[in-house]
Scaffold this motif. Structure first.
Motif, PDB file in Angstrom:
ATOM      1  N   ASN A 115     -16.946  -8.409  33.870  1.00 18.76           N
ATOM      2  CA  ASN A 115     -15.051  -8.980  34.572  1.00 18.76           C
ATOM      3  C   ASN A 115     -15.678  -8.086  36.365  1.00 18.76           C
ATOM      4  O   ASN A 115     -14.637  -7.734  37.135  1.00 18.76           O
ATOM      5  N   LYS A 116     -16.543  -8.504  36.765  1.00 13.87           N
ATOM      6  CA  LYS A 116     -16.500  -8.676  38.276  1.00 13.87           C
ATOM      7  C   LYS A 116     -16.542  -7.402  38.737  1.00 13.87           C
ATOM      8  O   LYS A 116     -16.157  -6.543  39.537  1.00 13.87           O
ATOM      9  N   PHE A 128     -25.161  -0.983  43.084  1.00 17.26           N
ATOM     10  CA  PHE A 128     -26.129  -2.770  43.030  1.00 17.26           C
ATOM     11  C   PHE A 128     -24.682  -3.855  44.341  1.00 17.26           C
ATOM     12  O   PHE A 128     -23.814  -3.532  44.349  1.00 17.26           O
ATOM     13  N   ASP A 129     -25.667  -4.472  45.239  1.00 16.75           N
ATOM     14  CA  ASP A 129     -24.713  -5.090  45.604  1.00 16.75           C
ATOM     15  C   ASP A 129     -24.812  -6.566  45.291  1.00 16.75           C
ATOM     16  O   ASP A 129     -25.536  -7.639  44.912  1.00 16.75           O
ATOM     17  N   PRO A 130     -23.404  -6.699  45.171  1.00 11.81           N
ATOM     18  CA  PRO A 130     -22.742  -8.804  43.887  1.00 11.81           C
ATOM     19  C   PRO A 130     -24.099  -8.973  44.821  1.00 11.81           C
ATOM     20  O   PRO A 130     -22.931 -10.552  44.981  1.00 11.81           O
ATOM     21  N   SER A 131     -22.570  -8.915  46.600  1.00  9.25           N
ATOM     22  CA  SER A 131     -23.100 -10.415  47.273  1.00  9.25           C
ATOM     23  C   SER A 131     -24.902 -10.634  47.125  1.00  9.25           C
ATOM     24  O   SER A 131     -25.004 -12.132  47.666  1.00  9.25           O
ATOM     25  N   ARG A 141     -34.493  -7.120  43.672  1.00  3.31           N
ATOM     26  CA  ARG A 141     -33.538  -8.792  43.744  1.00  3.31           C
ATOM     27  C   ARG A 141     -33.578  -8.795  42.671  1.00  3.31           C
ATOM     28  O   ARG A 141     -34.641 -10.023  41.862  1.00  3.31           O
ATOM     29  N   LEU A 142     -32.718  -9.033  41.124  1.00  3.10           N
ATOM     30  CA  LEU A 142     -32.282  -9.287  40.109  1.00  3.10           C
ATOM     31  C   LEU A 142     -32.222 -10.339  40.341  1.00  3.10           C
ATOM     32  O   LEU A 142     -32.467 -11.181  38.872  1.00  3.10           O
ATOM     33  N   MET A 143     -31.046 -11.420  41.280  1.00  8.25           N
ATOM     34  CA  MET A 143     -30.331 -12.391  40.223  1.00  8.25           C
ATOM     35  C   MET A 143     -29.989 -13.019  41.807  1.00  8.25           C
ATOM     36  O   MET A 143     -30.214 -12.454  42.548  1.00  8.25           O
ATOM     37  N   ASP A 144     -29.721 -14.265  41.248  1.00  6.95           N
ATOM     38  CA  ASP A 144     -29.119 -15.312  42.947  1.00  6.95           C
ATOM     39  C   ASP A 144     -27.704 -15.679  42.951  1.00  6.95           C
ATOM     40  O   ASP A 144     -26.687 -15.401  43.465  1.00  6.95           O
ATOM     41  N   ILE A 145     -27.246 -15.968  40.969  1.00  8.66           N
ATOM     42  CA  ILE A 145     -25.794 -16.244  40.847  1.00  8.66           C
ATOM     43  C   ILE A 145     -25.766 -14.787  40.205  1.00  8.66           C
ATOM     44  O   ILE A 145     -26.114 -14.290  39.186  1.00  8.66           O
TER      45      ILE A 145
END
Length: 212
Positions: free
Chosen positions: A65-66, A79-82, A42-46
């Motif tokens: 850029n998403k 990587f899961d951006p959610s 888990r790298l980050m929340d936002i």
């Protein structure tokens, strides 16, 4: 002996192919995994506008850029951006390293950087059990090296047990052969003594007849 061997296979099966989860949101986080297994970091929340993840100064993940771009570990990672989680599957020993996360704003200016350490444990075995995913906490992280020591001890006990069993079996067989030879010798000695006694009786009887 069979019980020890079965326990050894069970422990080896649990160790291999396990899924581990690590919280890498704090600088200096310690993450663990097993060779052949999968680790979720888990790298980050936002999700920030831009960030990169590097291993030994080699870029392995980039978000801009998403859009996510994965390098080096393309066939084994995602990587899961959610939820900001980076996954590495089919872990190798050389995946053990220091990983650096650099977070940037929309202008490309770095606003934060964090490091995490990933350590991959080696378990030489084939997965034979269905294992539920486990979460690596500090206690679990300490448990992995302990398990490796336990497995090594069990292997040593198994080898010693087989050696002692074979040696004991050979000793028993040799004792049985010695006992059979000793019995056969005693019988022959008794028979010879019996023949000598009969010869002496015949000589005495002959002497009596001549005297008469």
């Amino acid at each position: 002996m069979e019980a020890v061997f079965g326990l050894l296979l069970m422990l080896l099966g649990v160790a291999h192919g396990v899924e581990t989860h690590c919280d890498g949101r704090q600088d200096g986080a310690q993450c663990y995994g097993a060779v052949g297994g999968t680790v979720f970091i888990r790298l980050m929340d936002i999700i920030p506008p831009r960030f990169t993840l590097q291993k030994s100064r080699t870029r392995i993940l980039r978000w801009k850029n998403k859009t996510v771009s994965i390098y080096v570990l393309k066939n084994r990672s995602s990587f899961d951006p959610s939820n900001g989680t980076f996954r590495i599957s089919n872990l190798h020993k050389n995946d053990s390293d220091k990983y650096l996360l650099e977070i940037q704003n929309s202008n490309g200016v770095m606003v934060e950087n964090r490091a995490l350490h990933l350590s991959i444990q080696v378990f030489a075995a084939t997965n034979t059990l269905n294992v539920e995913p486990t979460t690596v906490t500090d206690t679990t992280a300490e448990y992995l090296p302990v398990m490796a020591g336990v497995l090594s001890a069990l292997v040593l006990l198994l080898v010693l047990g087989v050696f002692v069993f074979r040696r004991k079996k050979k000793t028993s067989a040799k004792e049985e052969e010695d006992e059979e030879e000793l019995t056969y010798t005693d019988v022959r000695v008794v028979q010879r003594r019996h023949i000598q006694q009969r010869d002496e009786g015949e000589v005495e009887y002959g002497q009596v007849r001549i005297s008469e």
